[in-house]
Motif scaffolding. Structure first.
Motif, PDB file in Angstrom:
ATOM      1  N   ARG A 279       3.898  -7.489  10.356  1.00  0.00           N
ATOM      2  CA  ARG A 279       2.917  -8.572  10.171  1.00  0.00           C
ATOM      3  C   ARG A 279       1.493  -8.063  10.290  1.00  0.00           C
ATOM      4  N   GLY A 280       0.600  -9.004  10.075  1.00  0.00           N
ATOM      5  CA  GLY A 280      -0.790  -8.763  10.422  1.00  0.00           C
ATOM      6  C   GLY A 280      -1.540  -7.888   9.440  1.00  0.00           C
ATOM      7  N   LEU A 281      -0.980  -7.683   8.242  1.00  0.00           N
ATOM      8  CA  LEU A 281      -1.740  -6.923   7.252  1.00  0.00           C
ATOM      9  C   LEU A 281      -2.867  -7.802   6.721  1.00  0.00           C
ATOM     10  N   PRO A 282      -3.963  -7.192   6.298  1.00  0.00           N
ATOM     11  CA  PRO A 282      -5.044  -7.984   5.695  1.00  0.00           C
ATOM     12  C   PRO A 282      -4.612  -8.493   4.324  1.00  0.00           C
ATOM     13  N   LEU A 283      -5.397  -9.409   3.758  1.00  0.00           N
ATOM     14  CA  LEU A 283      -5.152  -9.796   2.369  1.00  0.00           C
ATOM     15  C   LEU A 283      -5.286  -8.541   1.523  1.00  0.00           C
ATOM     16  N   LEU A 284      -4.338  -8.321   0.665  1.00  0.00           N
ATOM     17  CA  LEU A 284      -4.303  -7.058  -0.078  1.00  0.00           C
ATOM     18  C   LEU A 284      -5.086  -7.180  -1.369  1.00  0.00           C
ATOM     19  N   ALA A 285      -5.727  -6.091  -1.750  1.00  0.00           N
ATOM     20  CA  ALA A 285      -6.542  -6.060  -2.969  1.00  0.00           C
ATOM     21  C   ALA A 285      -6.263  -4.764  -3.719  1.00  0.00           C
ATOM     22  N   PRO A 286      -6.573  -4.765  -5.025  1.00  0.00           N
ATOM     23  CA  PRO A 286      -6.315  -3.575  -5.839  1.00  0.00           C
ATOM     24  C   PRO A 286      -6.923  -2.323  -5.209  1.00  0.00           C
ATOM     25  N   GLY A 287      -6.137  -1.246  -5.185  1.00  0.00           N
ATOM     26  CA  GLY A 287      -6.624   0.017  -4.664  1.00  0.00           C
ATOM     27  C   GLY A 287      -6.388   0.216  -3.182  1.00  0.00           C
ATOM     28  N   ASP A 288      -5.980  -0.842  -2.467  1.00  0.00           N
ATOM     29  CA  ASP A 288      -5.698  -0.668  -1.043  1.00  0.00           C
ATOM     30  C   ASP A 288      -4.601   0.376  -0.842  1.00  0.00           C
ATOM     31  N   ASP A 289      -4.683   1.073   0.289  1.00  0.00           N
ATOM     32  CA  ASP A 289      -3.685   2.081   0.624  1.00  0.00           C
ATOM     33  C   ASP A 289      -2.530   1.386   1.347  1.00  0.00           C
ATOM     34  N   LEU A 290      -1.554   0.946   0.578  1.00  0.00           N
ATOM     35  CA  LEU A 290      -0.482   0.123   1.147  1.00  0.00           C
ATOM     36  C   LEU A 290       0.319   0.899   2.190  1.00  0.00           C
ATOM     37  N   ALA A 291       0.588   2.174   1.922  1.00  0.00           N
ATOM     38  CA  ALA A 291       1.360   2.965   2.889  1.00  0.00           C
ATOM     39  C   ALA A 291       0.636   3.026   4.234  1.00  0.00           C
ATOM     40  N   ALA A 292      -0.667   3.251   4.191  1.00  0.00           N
ATOM     41  CA  ALA A 292      -1.429   3.328   5.442  1.00  0.00           C
ATOM     42  C   ALA A 292      -1.431   1.974   6.153  1.00  0.00           C
TER      43      ALA A 292
ATOM     44  N   GLY B 292       2.560 -14.802   5.613  1.00  0.00           N
ATOM     45  CA  GLY B 292       1.901 -13.538   5.289  1.00  0.00           C
ATOM     46  C   GLY B 292       2.603 -12.338   5.875  1.00  0.00           C
ATOM     47  N   VAL B 293       3.910 -12.275   5.736  1.00  0.00           N
ATOM     48  CA  VAL B 293       4.671 -11.109   6.193  1.00  0.00           C
ATOM     49  C   VAL B 293       5.085 -10.330   4.956  1.00  0.00           C
TER      50      VAL B 293
END
Lengths: 267, 267
Positions: free
Chosen positions: B21-34, B235-236
């Motif tokens: 949980r607790g990930l920010p709202l995701l946007a293009p280019g974000d480092d999803l793995a990190a 938002g999980v």
């Protein structure tokens, strides 16, 4: 969060699926509720409010004596036709037909029917594995007469034992899918929980009202349980699922999980 | 037991699914793995060999920038036809068609296509919920260009971080089924695990060799994860599944989970 009518802990701690092992080989007339309760005890599992006990269809069918010896079956003309189309033995085809309301598709090696419960599946759920010792060849096992009733009966017996902490009950089987390979655990009978969860009216992350989000939560729980239920030689006939969110219902059943025939685009 | 090539702990301790949980709202280019690794850290979750990380398709699509603004889409004649048949906006139909190789069924309010990956599903996976703030109306989100490649990339980045303990990765979406109501979590991209588990050759309780028991283990794991993945305002975007038995594979992918078109009885 889903609101007050949902049961089960919040997903904060996640969902855990524990196998209920060590049951004896099951036979007609066995007290499945007592055997499952003893199995839960042995695992150190004490049901809590919000738990779901997923029980393999085979276990239920066995204690209900749903065995058929193919040598005792006289195939009808229709079964002989189906046998010619599929290559399956005519007595087996007779049993499959007797469990079905409609043949949906056939081809060599495969028959897909609508089971009398409404479930579309291969072989009408008639199964020859893990059924009986090899000295009794050609004994097959049918689905329970009424899987919802089986689930309700089992749940009633668990309520007598555990009171309000008694788990909801799902009877599950591993079923194929139209376009995907491999079976998944799916619910074929339910008691105590609504098998779908209608999230229409809830809001998404941006406050937009969800339009058409109905989840087949009973099937997701059955699939999760399938990860520990044994189909091979594990002999794990049941699993306790803790932490899932679902809606309590004493009235719901398998029909709530089946697309009405009028809406079937793939008959 | 499943044998030496299976990964994951024995089902003795069961299977647990933990939300990330607790990930920010995701946007293009974000480092999803990190972001996922940071999320795992916050949950106190350290991947162990045999774990599977299930990541919601929406999260992957967002970081890959798979947004389309419908106002910028010019519908083709075919999209206008599909719009007339379904009542869906023509620009949305254009996007659905552009993501599909075949229209499988239509009726008012519904279009089922074969997605260019081969998956048969409603609206070709084009989704309008949880996509963007309401101030940006009519932005839709498409599936990743290549969900298997997305899963492999993510797994590669997790391997750089966790080494041999890096989890296998499943990209999942909630999909409908032909004859059943409600969606279930299903795998649309996989890396590191074989999405089906062929149990042919294993023996049943009575020593009889199992004939045709192939389980869609990736779909069962995705369904299990769906019990904690958020579709509403939770938002999980991911879940860590521990304890499932599966077969490691670096070569397998979504095609292994899809019935070949030649075998499709429900085209």
């Amino acid at each position: 969060m889903p609101g007050t009518e949902s049961q089960g802990q919040a997903p904060d701690r996640g969902v855990c699926i524990r196998p209920v092992r060590g049951l004896p080989l099951l036979a007609p007339g066995d007290d499945l509720a007592a055997l499952l309760a003893a199995g839960l005890d042995r695992e150190g599992l004490r049901p809590e409010s919000g738990d779901v006990l997923v029980v393999a269809q085979k276990a239920v069918s066995k204690v209900e004596g749903r065995f058929v010896r193919l040598a005792e079956v006289t195939p009808s003309a229709r079964a002989i036709e189906l046998s010619a189309a599929t290559g399956k033995p005519a007595p087996l085809c007779e049993v499959i037909l007797s469990e079905s309301v409609e043949i949906v598709r056939t081809r060599p090696g495969l028959v897909i029917t609508r089971h009398r419960t409404g479930v579309v599946l291969a072989n009408a759920g008639v199964d020859a594995s893990n059924v009986a010792p090899t000295e009794e060849p050609e004994t097959v096992l049918l689905w329970p007469l009424d899987p919802d009733a089986s689930a309700r009966r089992l749940r009633g017996e668990l309520q007598a034992r555990y009171g309000r902490a008694a788990p909801a009950v799902i009877v599950s089987d591993s079923l194929g899918r139209a376009w995907r390979l491999g079976t998944t655990g799916q619910a074929i009978g339910v008691a105590g929980l609504a098998p779908t969860r209608d999230r229409c009216g809830e809001r998404d992350l941006f406050g937009r009202v969800l339009q058409a989000t109905v989840t087949g939560v009973a099937d997701e729980i059955a699939a999760a349980a399938s990860l520990v239920l044994g189909e091979g030689d594990e002999g794990v006939p049941a699993a306790l699922v803790r932490g899932a969110s679902w809606t309590a219902s004493d009235a719901a059943g398998l029909p709530d999980l089946l697309r009405p025939i009028a809406d079937d685009l793939f008959k």
